[in-house]
Every structure is written in C-alpha cells, then in structure tokens.
Scaffold this motif. Structure first.
Motif, PDB file in Angstrom:
ATOM      1  N   MET A  61       0.818  -1.209   0.000  1.00 31.09           N
ATOM      2  CA  MET A  61       0.000   0.000   0.000  1.00 31.09           C
ATOM      3  C   MET A  61       0.853   1.261   0.000  1.00 31.09           C
ATOM      4  N   SER A  62       2.067   1.172   0.582  1.00 29.22           N
ATOM      5  CA  SER A  62       2.924   2.355   0.610  1.00 29.22           C
ATOM      6  C   SER A  62       3.394   2.759  -0.779  1.00 29.22           C
ATOM      7  N   PHE A  63       3.329   1.848  -1.733  1.00 34.43           N
ATOM      8  CA  PHE A  63       3.705   2.158  -3.108  1.00 34.43           C
ATOM      9  C   PHE A  63       2.483   2.438  -3.977  1.00 34.43           C
ATOM     10  N   GLN A  64       1.379   2.822  -3.343  1.00 34.03           N
ATOM     11  CA  GLN A  64       0.179   3.210  -4.072  1.00 34.03           C
ATOM     12  C   GLN A  64      -0.309   4.551  -3.541  1.00 34.03           C
ATOM     13  N   ASN A  65      -0.780   5.368  -4.428  1.00 31.61           N
ATOM     14  CA  ASN A  65      -1.346   6.660  -4.039  1.00 31.61           C
ATOM     15  C   ASN A  65      -2.830   6.452  -3.752  1.00 31.61           C
ATOM     16  N   VAL A  66      -3.083   5.906  -2.564  1.00 30.68           N
ATOM     17  CA  VAL A  66      -4.439   5.516  -2.198  1.00 30.68           C
ATOM     18  C   VAL A  66      -4.859   6.283  -0.964  1.00 30.68           C
ATOM     19  N   GLY A  67      -6.136   6.662  -0.933  1.00 24.71           N
ATOM     20  CA  GLY A  67      -6.691   7.342   0.222  1.00 24.71           C
ATOM     21  C   GLY A  67      -7.402   6.364   1.127  1.00 24.71           C
ATOM     22  N   LEU A  68      -8.713   6.424   1.148  1.00 28.60           N
ATOM     23  CA  LEU A  68      -9.504   5.513   1.959  1.00 28.60           C
ATOM     24  C   LEU A  68      -9.598   4.161   1.259  1.00 28.60           C
ATOM     25  N   VAL A  69      -9.206   3.107   1.945  1.00 26.45           N
ATOM     26  CA  VAL A  69      -9.162   1.768   1.361  1.00 26.45           C
ATOM     27  C   VAL A  69     -10.563   1.186   1.340  1.00 26.45           C
ATOM     28  N   ARG A  70     -10.931   0.610   0.193  1.00 23.37           N
ATOM     29  CA  ARG A  70     -12.220  -0.048   0.039  1.00 23.37           C
ATOM     30  C   ARG A  70     -12.005  -1.482  -0.416  1.00 23.37           C
ATOM     31  N   LEU A  71     -12.791  -2.385   0.150  1.00 18.99           N
ATOM     32  CA  LEU A  71     -12.696  -3.781  -0.219  1.00 18.99           C
ATOM     33  C   LEU A  71     -13.153  -3.978  -1.650  1.00 18.99           C
ATOM     34  N   GLY A  72     -12.405  -4.761  -2.398  1.00 15.54           N
ATOM     35  CA  GLY A  72     -12.759  -5.041  -3.778  1.00 15.54           C
ATOM     36  C   GLY A  72     -12.365  -3.962  -4.758  1.00 15.54           C
ATOM     37  N   ALA A  73     -11.748  -2.880  -4.288  1.00 14.55           N
ATOM     38  CA  ALA A  73     -11.323  -1.812  -5.194  1.00 14.55           C
ATOM     39  C   ALA A  73     -10.117  -2.267  -5.991  1.00 14.55           C
ATOM     40  N   PRO A  74     -10.000  -1.859  -7.247  1.00 16.96           N
ATOM     41  CA  PRO A  74      -8.833  -2.261  -8.050  1.00 16.96           C
ATOM     42  C   PRO A  74      -7.549  -1.657  -7.494  1.00 16.96           C
ATOM     43  N   ARG A  75      -6.458  -2.373  -7.721  1.00 22.52           N
ATOM     44  CA  ARG A  75      -5.167  -1.920  -7.212  1.00 22.52           C
ATOM     45  C   ARG A  75      -4.690  -0.704  -7.988  1.00 22.52           C
ATOM     46  N   ARG A  76      -4.184   0.280  -7.252  1.00 19.98           N
ATOM     47  CA  ARG A  76      -3.657   1.490  -7.876  1.00 19.98           C
ATOM     48  C   ARG A  76      -2.302   1.208  -8.515  1.00 19.98           C
ATOM     49  N   PRO A  77      -1.890   2.011  -9.477  1.00 21.96           N
ATOM     50  CA  PRO A  77      -0.583   1.797 -10.114  1.00 21.96           C
ATOM     51  C   PRO A  77       0.575   2.015  -9.129  1.00 21.96           C
ATOM     52  N   PHE A  78       1.689   1.342  -9.429  1.00 24.76           N
ATOM     53  CA  PHE A  78       2.887   1.439  -8.603  1.00 24.76           C
ATOM     54  C   PHE A  78       3.470   2.845  -8.715  1.00 24.76           C
ATOM     55  N   THR A  79       3.829   3.430  -7.550  1.00 23.25           N
ATOM     56  CA  THR A  79       4.393   4.771  -7.528  1.00 23.25           C
ATOM     57  C   THR A  79       5.227   4.943  -6.269  1.00 23.25           C
ATOM     58  N   THR A  80       6.176   5.843  -6.325  1.00 21.39           N
ATOM     59  CA  THR A  80       7.017   6.174  -5.159  1.00 21.39           C
ATOM     60  C   THR A  80       6.718   7.574  -4.638  1.00 21.39           C
ATOM     61  N   ILE A  81       5.557   8.088  -4.979  1.00 17.68           N
ATOM     62  CA  ILE A  81       5.236   9.470  -4.603  1.00 17.68           C
ATOM     63  C   ILE A  81       5.104   9.622  -3.092  1.00 17.68           C
ATOM     64  N   ASN A  82       4.659   8.564  -2.415  1.00 15.03           N
ATOM     65  CA  ASN A  82       4.518   8.655  -0.958  1.00 15.03           C
ATOM     66  C   ASN A  82       5.874   8.842  -0.279  1.00 15.03           C
ATOM     67  N   TYR A  83       6.880   8.094  -0.726  1.00 16.13           N
ATOM     68  CA  TYR A  83       8.209   8.216  -0.128  1.00 16.13           C
ATOM     69  C   TYR A  83       8.872   9.529  -0.531  1.00 16.13           C
ATOM     70  N   GLU A  84       8.637   9.986  -1.754  1.00 16.69           N
ATOM     71  CA  GLU A  84       9.186  11.271  -2.165  1.00 16.69           C
ATOM     72  C   GLU A  84       8.602  12.402  -1.322  1.00 16.69           C
TER      73      GLU A  84
END
Length: 319
Positions: A61-84
């Motif tokens: 999850m840390s490599f996804q730009n995701v807000g509120l997690v929802r069950l069954g939601a599609p996986r977000r694309p891989f990104t390093t924006i959170n660590y940046e």
C-alpha cells in the motif's frame, strides 16, 4: 483314529500396516522432529495471518497513491510518490526528531531509576517484599489509567505538580503543561518514565539474582569495596540482561501510542508528535492510507536497524 500329519505352511511375512506404508510414523527417532513442526504449525499460521500478511499489505500500500481503502477496489498503479513526499516533508523530520529525543530521555531515565531500584530491592532488609511490590506496581497499571492520573497531576488549574512547584518556590505562577511545547514534552516523558522504569527494575533484579555469590565473596577477600564490586562484577554480569532490556525499552518508546495520544494528542505545535502518532493521524484523520503506510514502513526499518545495532553491541555475554 487316523492321524493326519500337520503340514507346515510356508512362512509369509505379515503385511505392513497401511499407516507404516503411507503414514508418518512419529514414533521413529529419525522422524520425531516432525512432531515439533506439526505442533508449531498452528502458531506459525496464526502469526502469518496476523503479522506477516498485514505487513506485506502495508508495504504494498505504501507504493500506491491511495486514500480511503475499500474492499474489492482495483489496485492502484505502482508509484514512489509517498516516499518522495515523506522525505521532503518537514513534519516527518520533526516527528523523527521528537521520537529520537523521547527515546533518549525516557530510556536513560528508565535505566537510571530501574537499575537503582533494582539494586535497592535486591538487598536484604525488613519489608523487602512490600518494596518490590511497590516498585513493580506502575508496570501493572494500564496505560490509560496512568495517563488519566498524570493528566490530573499536570492539570494547569488544580494539578498536584503546579502546587508542588509553587510550594517549593521554583515557580511563581502555574505552568500550562499542555499548552507549552517544552512543558508538554516534559509531561509526556515523565509519564512514560513512571510507566516504564519498573520493567527495567524487574529485569535488573532477575539479572542480579543470577549472579553467583562466590564472585562477591572472592572480591571481598581481595579487599574490593562496594563500588569496585559493582564496576567489576555486577555491571559486567548484568550487561547481557541490560542490553536486551534496552532494546525492548527503545522499541516500546518507538511504538507507544496511547500515552502520547491521550495526554497531548501530539501537540502543541507537533511538540509531542512521534512517528506512531503521525502514522495514526495520516491514516485515520486525513485518510491517506498510502502515505501512512510509508511512514509505518520507515518506522519499522528504523526499529529493525536500532534493534540490530543494540543487540550486536550490548548483549554479548561476558563468559
């Protein structure tokens, strides 16, 4: 009567039971270790479900730009924006600095009080059992109860601490413990020291009980005084115990949440916001689950590095 001779039947080996052919014979010495694996399997599966799986989910999850997690939601694309964003955030470095200060102050204070009280209750005197009970009592008090007690003690209007300081002539007016950044940090540190030093006392007392009395007798024969016996016998023998205790205390300060959150909530002005408080706020106040997971992963890495350094240097046995 005719006697019929008994005809000897050829010997045929008895068939091996099916459990010996196809089953696992745990009674055989070469296979007894499998019994241990079978007994440990439920605990390993439970740990994997409770600890390992959520850990992998948090890292992912840390490599996804995701807000509120929802069950069954599609996986977000891989990104390093959170660590940046994390490593360029002044709030993160402020939380690291507050965590570091709290670790240093609380750990040193806990060890000074814990080792001192451990040495005290290790001596033989009348009422030693009651003294040991009172030393260990703060460790048995739930953290929420301890926080409520110290919230009343540090109350700016009718708290015991302000009355005590005024009676001693240290201050002329009451101190706003939860409005001033320095005072709030001191209140949190005192509460954590009161809650944590009994653990160091108990571990120190256990280590002192394991030191052979012959060491001290030989030192007395050689003319060593109390300070020399402490430096040359007690302290080196306690190093393995104190090393493990230091690691556990540091990890406790790293992860502690309830004392800081209930007492100050991370304020004022982020003066008591540690990495655990920052993780909670980002996840459940601002609903930035990906960013909060990145903070949690960095905290985990820092804990692993600190533990490895402490275990490698301070827990070596003297024998």
């Amino acid at each position: 009567m005719n006697q019929h001779p008994t005809i000897a039947r050829p010997f045929t080996p008895r068939s091996v039971p099916a459990r010996r052919k196809f089953g696992l014979d745990l009674a055989r010495p070469s296979r007894r270790h499998w019994l241990g694996y079978l007994l440990l399997a439920p605990a390993v599966v439970l740990i994997a479900l409770i600890i390992i799986y959520p850990l992998f989910v948090s890292v992912d999850m840390s490599f996804q730009n995701v807000g509120l997690v929802r069950l069954g939601a599609p996986r977000r694309p891989f990104t390093t924006i959170n660590y940046e964003r994390l490593f360029t955030s002044p709030e993160f470095w402020m939380a690291c600095w507050v965590t570091f200060k709290l670790i240093v102050v609380v750990t040193i204070s806990c060890f000074v009080l814990g080792v001192g009280t451990g040495l005290l209750v290790n001596n033989k005197f009348r009422g030693r059992a009651i003294a040991r009970l009172f030393v260990a009592l703060p460790w048995a008090v739930p953290e929420i109860v301890a926080v409520v007690i110290f919230a009343w003690i540090f109350d700016s209007s009718f708290g015991l601490m302000n009355w005590f300081f005024i009676k001693l002539g240290l201050v002329n007016t009451t101190i706003n413990w939860f409005s001033d950044p320095t005072a709030a940090f001191a209140a949190v540190a005192v509460t954590m020291v009161w809650k944590g030093y009994p653990f160091v006392s108990i571990m120190t007392l256990a280590g002192l009980q394991s030191i052979p009395e012959d060491f001290y007798n030989a030192a007395r024969v050689d003319g060593a005084n109390a300070w020399q016996r402490f430096i040359n016998i007690t302290l080196p023998c306690l190093m393995p115990v104190l090393g493990v205790t230091m690691v556990l205390t540091i990890l406790w300060v790293f992860r502690d949440f309830s004392i800081i959150y209930v007492l100050t909530g991370g304020g004022p002005l982020k003066a008591t916001q540690t990495l655990s408080i920052m993780t909670y706020e980002q996840a459940f106040s601002f609903f930035k689950m990906g960013y909060a997971s990145a903070v949690g992963v960095v905290t985990l890495i820092l804990c692993v590095i600190a533990s490895r350094l402490m275990v490698g240097r301070s827990t070596e046995s003297i024998y």
